[in-house]
Motif scaffolding. Sequence first.
Motif, PDB file in Angstrom:
ATOM      1  N   PRO A  88     -47.143 -40.987 -43.336  1.00 55.53           N
ATOM      2  CA  PRO A  88     -47.133 -40.401 -41.996  1.00 55.53           C
ATOM      3  C   PRO A  88     -48.536 -40.108 -41.475  1.00 55.53           C
ATOM      4  O   PRO A  88     -49.488 -39.934 -42.229  1.00 55.53           O
ATOM      5  N   VAL A  89     -48.625 -40.050 -40.155  1.00 53.71           N
ATOM      6  CA  VAL A  89     -49.868 -39.728 -39.457  1.00 53.71           C
ATOM      7  C   VAL A  89     -49.605 -38.504 -38.591  1.00 53.71           C
ATOM      8  O   VAL A  89     -48.597 -38.434 -37.880  1.00 53.71           O
ATOM      9  N   TYR A  90     -50.527 -37.537 -38.642  1.00 53.84           N
ATOM     10  CA  TYR A  90     -50.445 -36.373 -37.755  1.00 53.84           C
ATOM     11  C   TYR A  90     -51.375 -36.606 -36.579  1.00 53.84           C
ATOM     12  O   TYR A  90     -52.521 -37.013 -36.749  1.00 53.84           O
ATOM     13  N   PHE A  91     -50.892 -36.318 -35.361  1.00 50.36           N
ATOM     14  CA  PHE A  91     -51.655 -36.647 -34.158  1.00 50.36           C
ATOM     15  C   PHE A  91     -51.775 -35.450 -33.211  1.00 50.36           C
ATOM     16  O   PHE A  91     -51.753 -35.585 -31.993  1.00 50.36           O
ATOM     17  N   GLY A  92     -51.936 -34.264 -33.808  1.00 51.01           N
ATOM     18  CA  GLY A  92     -52.208 -33.076 -33.004  1.00 51.01           C
ATOM     19  C   GLY A  92     -51.016 -32.474 -32.309  1.00 51.01           C
ATOM     20  O   GLY A  92     -51.161 -31.580 -31.470  1.00 51.01           O
ATOM     21  N   ASP A  93     -49.810 -32.921 -32.659  1.00 47.84           N
ATOM     22  CA  ASP A  93     -48.603 -32.467 -31.968  1.00 47.84           C
ATOM     23  C   ASP A  93     -47.828 -31.505 -32.860  1.00 47.84           C
ATOM     24  O   ASP A  93     -46.850 -31.882 -33.517  1.00 47.84           O
ATOM     25  N   ALA A  94     -48.286 -30.268 -32.904  1.00 51.78           N
ATOM     26  CA  ALA A  94     -47.587 -29.214 -33.644  1.00 51.78           C
ATOM     27  C   ALA A  94     -47.880 -27.894 -32.956  1.00 51.78           C
ATOM     28  O   ALA A  94     -49.020 -27.621 -32.576  1.00 51.78           O
ATOM     29  N   SER A  95     -46.847 -27.082 -32.797  1.00 50.92           N
ATOM     30  CA  SER A  95     -47.003 -25.821 -32.076  1.00 50.92           C
ATOM     31  C   SER A  95     -45.877 -24.880 -32.465  1.00 50.92           C
ATOM     32  O   SER A  95     -44.998 -25.220 -33.249  1.00 50.92           O
ATOM     33  N   TYR A  96     -45.906 -23.695 -31.897  1.00 48.45           N
ATOM     34  CA  TYR A  96     -44.814 -22.733 -32.091  1.00 48.45           C
ATOM     35  C   TYR A  96     -44.456 -22.129 -30.739  1.00 48.45           C
ATOM     36  O   TYR A  96     -45.224 -22.244 -29.762  1.00 48.45           O
ATOM     37  N   ALA A  97     -43.308 -21.487 -30.678  1.00 49.30           N
ATOM     38  CA  ALA A  97     -42.902 -20.781 -29.470  1.00 49.30           C
ATOM     39  C   ALA A  97     -42.008 -19.622 -29.868  1.00 49.30           C
ATOM     40  O   ALA A  97     -41.300 -19.679 -30.876  1.00 49.30           O
ATOM     41  N   VAL A  98     -42.061 -18.573 -29.069  1.00 52.75           N
ATOM     42  CA  VAL A  98     -41.236 -17.388 -29.302  1.00 52.75           C
ATOM     43  C   VAL A  98     -40.542 -17.033 -27.997  1.00 52.75           C
ATOM     44  O   VAL A  98     -41.202 -16.831 -26.975  1.00 52.75           O
ATOM     45  N   VAL A  99     -39.225 -17.004 -28.020  1.00 56.10           N
ATOM     46  CA  VAL A  99     -38.441 -16.561 -26.864  1.00 56.10           C
ATOM     47  C   VAL A  99     -38.165 -15.077 -27.052  1.00 56.10           C
ATOM     48  O   VAL A  99     -37.716 -14.649 -28.117  1.00 56.10           O
ATOM     49  N   GLY A 100     -38.432 -14.268 -26.034  1.00 55.51           N
ATOM     50  CA  GLY A 100     -38.401 -12.812 -26.159  1.00 55.51           C
ATOM     51  C   GLY A 100     -37.035 -12.218 -26.381  1.00 55.51           C
ATOM     52  O   GLY A 100     -36.027 -12.900 -26.493  1.00 55.51           O
ATOM     53  N   ARG A 101     -36.984 -10.915 -26.456  1.00 50.44           N
ATOM     54  CA  ARG A 101     -35.739 -10.192 -26.726  1.00 50.44           C
ATOM     55  C   ARG A 101     -34.721 -10.471 -25.626  1.00 50.44           C
ATOM     56  O   ARG A 101     -35.017 -10.365 -24.447  1.00 50.44           O
ATOM     57  N   GLY A 102     -33.498 -10.787 -26.061  1.00 45.76           N
ATOM     58  CA  GLY A 102     -32.461 -11.131 -25.101  1.00 45.76           C
ATOM     59  C   GLY A 102     -32.722 -12.501 -24.503  1.00 45.76           C
ATOM     60  O   GLY A 102     -33.848 -12.997 -24.507  1.00 45.76           O
ATOM     61  N   TYR A 103     -31.710 -13.151 -23.990  1.00 47.90           N
ATOM     62  CA  TYR A 103     -31.860 -14.462 -23.396  1.00 47.90           C
ATOM     63  C   TYR A 103     -31.380 -14.421 -21.953  1.00 47.90           C
ATOM     64  O   TYR A 103     -30.320 -13.883 -21.652  1.00 47.90           O
ATOM     65  N   ASP A 104     -32.179 -14.963 -21.076  1.00 49.08           N
ATOM     66  CA  ASP A 104     -31.748 -15.190 -19.709  1.00 49.08           C
ATOM     67  C   ASP A 104     -31.253 -16.631 -19.659  1.00 49.08           C
ATOM     68  O   ASP A 104     -32.045 -17.571 -19.700  1.00 49.08           O
ATOM     69  N   GLU A 105     -29.938 -16.792 -19.583  1.00 41.51           N
ATOM     70  CA  GLU A 105     -29.376 -18.134 -19.681  1.00 41.51           C
ATOM     71  C   GLU A 105     -29.847 -19.068 -18.576  1.00 41.51           C
ATOM     72  O   GLU A 105     -29.830 -20.282 -18.716  1.00 41.51           O
ATOM     73  N   HIS A 106     -30.285 -18.491 -17.442  1.00 43.32           N
ATOM     74  CA  HIS A 106     -30.754 -19.333 -16.351  1.00 43.32           C
ATOM     75  C   HIS A 106     -32.231 -19.679 -16.514  1.00 43.32           C
ATOM     76  O   HIS A 106     -32.731 -20.584 -15.860  1.00 43.32           O
ATOM     77  N   LYS A 107     -32.915 -18.979 -17.403  1.00 41.31           N
ATOM     78  CA  LYS A 107     -34.357 -19.181 -17.564  1.00 41.31           C
ATOM     79  C   LYS A 107     -34.706 -19.841 -18.887  1.00 41.31           C
ATOM     80  O   LYS A 107     -35.508 -20.763 -18.956  1.00 41.31           O
ATOM     81  N   ASP A 108     -34.087 -19.388 -19.971  1.00 40.02           N
ATOM     82  CA  ASP A 108     -34.521 -19.802 -21.299  1.00 40.02           C
ATOM     83  C   ASP A 108     -33.856 -21.078 -21.801  1.00 40.02           C
ATOM     84  O   ASP A 108     -34.428 -21.782 -22.612  1.00 40.02           O
TER      85      ASP A 108
END
Length: 304
Positions: A88-108
Motif C-alpha cells: 500500500p501507498v499512503y498519500f496524505g489522506d487521513a484525518s479525524y472528526a468529532v460530532v458534538g453532544r447530541g445529533y441534529d438530524e438535519h445538520k449532522d
Amino acid sequence: MNTGTNSVGMLPTDKDVRLFWRRGWMIQRSLFTEGEFLEIRAQVLESLKDAESGRKPPTDLLADARLARLVAEPRLISLARAILKDDPVYFGDASYAVVGRGYDEHKDATGYHRDNTDRSHLEAPDWNGRYPLIRFGLYLQDHRRRSGGLMVRQASHRRLLKGWRCYLYDRYLDTGLGDVGVWNMRLQHAGVGRFYRGFPRLAIAPAIQDRVPRWLQSPRWDQPRAAVWISYGADSDHLQRHVEYLFGRAERVRMWQHSYYSQETLDACRRNGLRVIDVGEQLRGRIAAGKPVGQHEHHYQLAF
C-alpha cells in the motif's frame, strides 16, 4: 450466509477479498482491542482540543504527533495489502472528526457521496477497471447497538444505482469497539448513519430518515462521536490522478501546508512496508513554484 464480516483477529481470506471487491466494503472484527480504541478516542479529543485552541494548525494524521502511529500501524497495512494485493501507498489522506453532544438530524447526517475523483461520469478514468484506493474507518464508540456509524450503498462502486431500488443496497456498518470498517473509495456512503431498531445491518437512508418513526430507529449516542479515517492505495494511474485532484482542493491545501513528517515516522512506515507520498513537501514546492493549488473549496470534476 456471508455477512461481509471477517473472523476475529484474522486477515481476510482470498474469498473475503473477492467478496470485498464485489460488495465494496467489509468489517474486520476485533482488529484492535476495546482498550486501544478508547485510548485512541482520548487522543483524538486531545488533538481536537489543541486544534480548536489554536495551539497547532490542521495537518493530516501522519503529521499529528499523537496519532501518526495509526497510519503506520502494521495491522492496517497488512489488511490493506491483503485487499489490494500490493504494497500500500499512503498519500496524505487521513484525518479525524468529532460530532458534538447530541445529533441534529438535519445538520449532522450526511447524504450519500463518493470519495474518488470521477464520481458520476462512467466514461471517466476512475471507472476503468478496478479502483485500487480504499479507506479505513475506526469508529471509536460502539455502533453495534447505537446509531451514528457509517452507511454504505453496496456494489455502488461498480455501477451507478438509481431510483427506489437504491434502498435495497443500503447497509449499516455495525462496528463495535476494536472493529474496523473498510470500503472502496468509489463506493457511495454516508456518515452519522441510522439503522432500524433490532436490525443493525438495515440502514435507514438519509432521504427517508425523517419519515421513519423514532421508535423504529436505533438510539443514538448522547456523547461526542469520534472517528478516524485512513486511506491507502496501490501504486497506479488511479492513485496518481487522485493525488493530482486533491492538490486542487482548498481544504487539503490548508491541511497539507502544515504537514511535516518526522524521520522517525517515515522510518516506521518503511519498516512496516508502507510507501509514503510526501504531499506536504510536494504542495509547498508547488506553491513556491507559483503553480495553482486549492482552487476548489469542495469536490470538483477533474478534466479528462
